[in-house]
Scaffold this active site. Structure first.
Site, PDB file in Angstrom:
ATOM      1  N   PHE A 207     105.240 -43.772 -35.562  1.00  0.00           N
ATOM      2  CA  PHE A 207     104.386 -43.881 -36.758  1.00  0.00           C
ATOM      3  C   PHE A 207     103.570 -42.626 -37.028  1.00  0.00           C
ATOM      4  O   PHE A 207     102.475 -42.672 -37.560  1.00  0.00           O
ATOM      5  CB  PHE A 207     103.511 -45.148 -36.694  1.00  0.00           C
ATOM      6  CG  PHE A 207     104.341 -46.362 -37.037  1.00  0.00           C
ATOM      7  CD1 PHE A 207     105.268 -46.843 -36.144  1.00  0.00           C
ATOM      8  CD2 PHE A 207     104.238 -46.968 -38.269  1.00  0.00           C
ATOM      9  CE1 PHE A 207     106.095 -47.907 -36.463  1.00  0.00           C
ATOM     10  CE2 PHE A 207     105.059 -48.043 -38.606  1.00  0.00           C
ATOM     11  CZ  PHE A 207     105.984 -48.510 -37.696  1.00  0.00           C
TER      12      PHE A 207
ATOM     13  N   ASN B 255      98.752 -54.215 -37.860  1.00  0.00           N
ATOM     14  CA  ASN B 255      99.391 -53.590 -39.024  1.00  0.00           C
ATOM     15  C   ASN B 255      98.487 -52.547 -39.672  1.00  0.00           C
ATOM     16  O   ASN B 255      98.953 -51.498 -40.104  1.00  0.00           O
ATOM     17  CB  ASN B 255      99.794 -54.657 -40.053  1.00  0.00           C
ATOM     18  CG  ASN B 255     101.176 -55.225 -39.734  1.00  0.00           C
ATOM     19  OD1 ASN B 255     101.803 -54.812 -38.760  1.00  0.00           O
ATOM     20  ND2 ASN B 255     101.636 -56.148 -40.534  1.00  0.00           N
TER      21      ASN B 255
ATOM     22  N   LYS C  37     112.259 -48.723 -46.861  1.00  0.00           N
ATOM     23  CA  LYS C  37     112.647 -48.013 -45.638  1.00  0.00           C
ATOM     24  C   LYS C  37     114.140 -48.260 -45.428  1.00  0.00           C
ATOM     25  O   LYS C  37     114.717 -49.126 -46.092  1.00  0.00           O
ATOM     26  CB  LYS C  37     111.824 -48.488 -44.436  1.00  0.00           C
ATOM     27  CG  LYS C  37     112.086 -49.928 -44.050  1.00  0.00           C
ATOM     28  CD  LYS C  37     111.405 -50.244 -42.734  1.00  0.00           C
ATOM     29  CE  LYS C  37     111.945 -51.547 -42.156  1.00  0.00           C
ATOM     30  NZ  LYS C  37     111.368 -51.871 -40.879  1.00  0.00           N
TER      31      LYS C  37
ATOM     32  N   GLY D 118     105.319 -38.274 -44.861  1.00  0.00           N
ATOM     33  CA  GLY D 118     106.269 -38.408 -45.956  1.00  0.00           C
ATOM     34  C   GLY D 118     105.635 -39.011 -47.192  1.00  0.00           C
ATOM     35  O   GLY D 118     104.447 -38.806 -47.469  1.00  0.00           O
TER      36      GLY D 118
ATOM     37  N   CYS E  33     104.497 -55.890 -45.883  1.00  0.00           N
ATOM     38  CA  CYS E  33     103.495 -56.147 -44.839  1.00  0.00           C
ATOM     39  C   CYS E  33     102.321 -55.185 -44.905  1.00  0.00           C
ATOM     40  O   CYS E  33     101.194 -55.607 -45.148  1.00  0.00           O
ATOM     41  CB  CYS E  33     104.157 -56.092 -43.474  1.00  0.00           C
ATOM     42  SG  CYS E  33     105.091 -57.583 -43.133  1.00  0.00           S
TER      43      CYS E  33
END
Ligand code: UDX
Length: 443
Positions: free
Chosen positions: A263, A222, A334, A267, A274
């Site tokens: 990824f 992550n 998102k 933006g 997470c």
């Protein structure tokens, strides 16, 4: 197999429903009576595509149950997954109090061998702490601890569970490894019957490691993805200064198979429960072991600055924000989720309100949740209601509904034809041709 999942949040519920779907008897336990009551009525406490139908199907077919009693879950199961929350403490460290509480309850209630699996995202060495705690309880029962991190994306969590790109199992012996291998075998062999199977890859890697490595894989994955996003956002800022287009730069980078395009979307930055929390927890646990993870501190700093960058662009277009009406499209962190946790929209709206701008908002599914968080905003029923009379329209979440906007209609409704795009969903040349003042991120 008989499985117990403790914690019915996003991860626990999806894990429970999917393990039932591949043929196991699953009992999902949560101490939140209201949540369990809702689930027993066939209603979902969260929005996740396909979850409701999957839960209903498996409840109807007698494989999935809900309970508020840990002792019931423990006595009926040989494999127990811990999927309770590990929220950030004020200093960013993961709060493991729920994990500890649940483990004590398991230890008190077990009467035969149990495999206890960490599913919640936890800092490295949590498995060792759990082992110590079980030994302290001195229940004289045989047990193993395993780590089996999840890599589920909200909005496609069920697909991700049934079609994973890898399965990671951290164990201390072969017994635990064999149980988890057997549990996942229908997914690895793809022998389960589900209409949700799609875009299958031929081979799913099953990686068996020690406990610590499995725990680290989750935090490292992550944090790495978060670093990719902050990297491209930093490149976006440079693009703006030198007259380059970050979309083209990302495309050119992404053709390199060592980089890949995913990824690299610049933006307003990453949110959700997470990335921001795992990043902080990884920085903290590294610090505890005397490693200053300065690289990740910078990833975090860049991300925290993104909402301010977006608001700066609105100011560049409008000059003074006081008493102007700003229309915000998208609130969830998102698309395809109603999750507002650490959503960039919250900080964007906060900054606009500090400047005394009026804020109108619309999101296809997150408005009910937003009402619990946002103050003094007006809610529109659709994007056009938000555009009507606004001095600028700002895209914060890239819902497909916004990509398909009738731009001519939108322009006629706006008080001034300004669109500030925090997710780069439109083509700048087309927007210019349509007569918009169009500001994007890094273009
Ligand atoms: C993530 C991980 O992808 C998943 O493997 C893990 O188990 C849980 O955390 P999730 O939080 O659901 O999943 O969202 P994800 O789709 O990864 O997006 C995270 C955030 O990054 C979103 O706010 C998204 O808008 C942002 N993002 C993503 C970007 O800003 N740019 C990108 O290029 C990609």
């Amino acid at each position: 197999m008989n499985i117990c999942i403790i914690g019915t949040g996003h991860v626990g519920l999806v894990t429970g429903a999917c393990f039932a779907e591949i043929g196991n008897q699953v009992i999902c336990v949560d101490n939140d009576e209201e949540k369990i009551g809702t689930l027993k009525k066939g209603k979902m406490p969260i929005y996740e595509p396909h979850l409701e139908e999957l839960v209903k199907k498996n409840v109807d077919e007698g494989r999935l149950f809900f309970s508020t009693l840990i002792e019931e879950g423990v006595s009926k199961s040989s494999v127990i997954f811990i999927a309770v929350g590990t929220p950030p403490k004020e200093n960013g460290e993961a709060d493991l109090s729920s994990v500890e509480k649940v483990c004590s309850q398991i230890a008190r209630n077990m009467k035969d061998y149990k495999l206890v699996v960490e599913k919640s995202t936890v800092p490295v060495q949590t498995g060792q702490w759990i082992k110590r705690l079980f030994n302290l309880h001195d229940s004289h029962q045989d047990f193993d601890i395993a780590s089996n991190p999840e890599f589920l994306r909200e909005g496609s969590a069920i697909h991700d569970f049934l079609n994973p790109d890898r399965i990671v199992i951290g164990v201390e012996n072969e017994r635990a490894a064999n149980i988890l291998k057997e549990l996942y075998s229908p997914i690895i062999k793809r022998s389960f019957d589900s209409s949700l199977k799609s875009s299958l890859v031929n081979h799913i890697p099953l990686l068996i490691t020690d406990l610590q490595s499995a725990e680290l894989i989750k935090h490292a994955s992550n944090s790495f993805l978060a670093a990719k996003i902050s990297f491209i956002n930093a490149v976006a800022d440079i693009c703006e200064r030198v007259g380059a287009d970050v979309e083209k730069v990302a495309q050119g980078m992404g053709y390199d198979p060592r980089i890949v395009p995913a990824f690299l979307e610049a933006g307003v930055g990453f949110g959700g429960f997470c990335f921001p929390k795992d990043l902080q927890a990884f920085i903290q646990i590294a610090g505890k072991f005397n490693y200053d993870f300065a690289l990740l501190k910078e990833v975090e700093r860049i991300n925290k600055d993104r909402p301010r960058r977006l608001v700066e662009k609105i100011e560049e277009a409008l000059w003074v924000l006081k008493d102007k009406t700003i229309g915000i499209l998208g609130l969830a962190f998102k698309p395809d989720t109603d999750d507002m946790r650490f959503a960039p929209s919250i900080e964007v709206i906060n900054l606009l309100q500090k400047e005394k701008a009026k804020v109108k908002v619309y999101d296809p599914v997150a408005m009910d949740r937003a009402k619990m968080i946002l103050k003094n905003v007006e809610y529109g029923k659709n994007p056009y209601q938000v555009a009507e009379g606004s001095n600028a329209l700002v895209i914060v979440t890239e819902w497909s509904e916004f990509r398909d906007l009738d731009l001519a209609k939108t322009k006629s409704l706006l008080a001034s034809p300004i669109i500030v795009d925090g997710r780069n969903i439109f083509d700048p040349a087309k927007m210019k041709k349509l007569g918009f003042v169009y500001k994007a991120m890094g273009r």
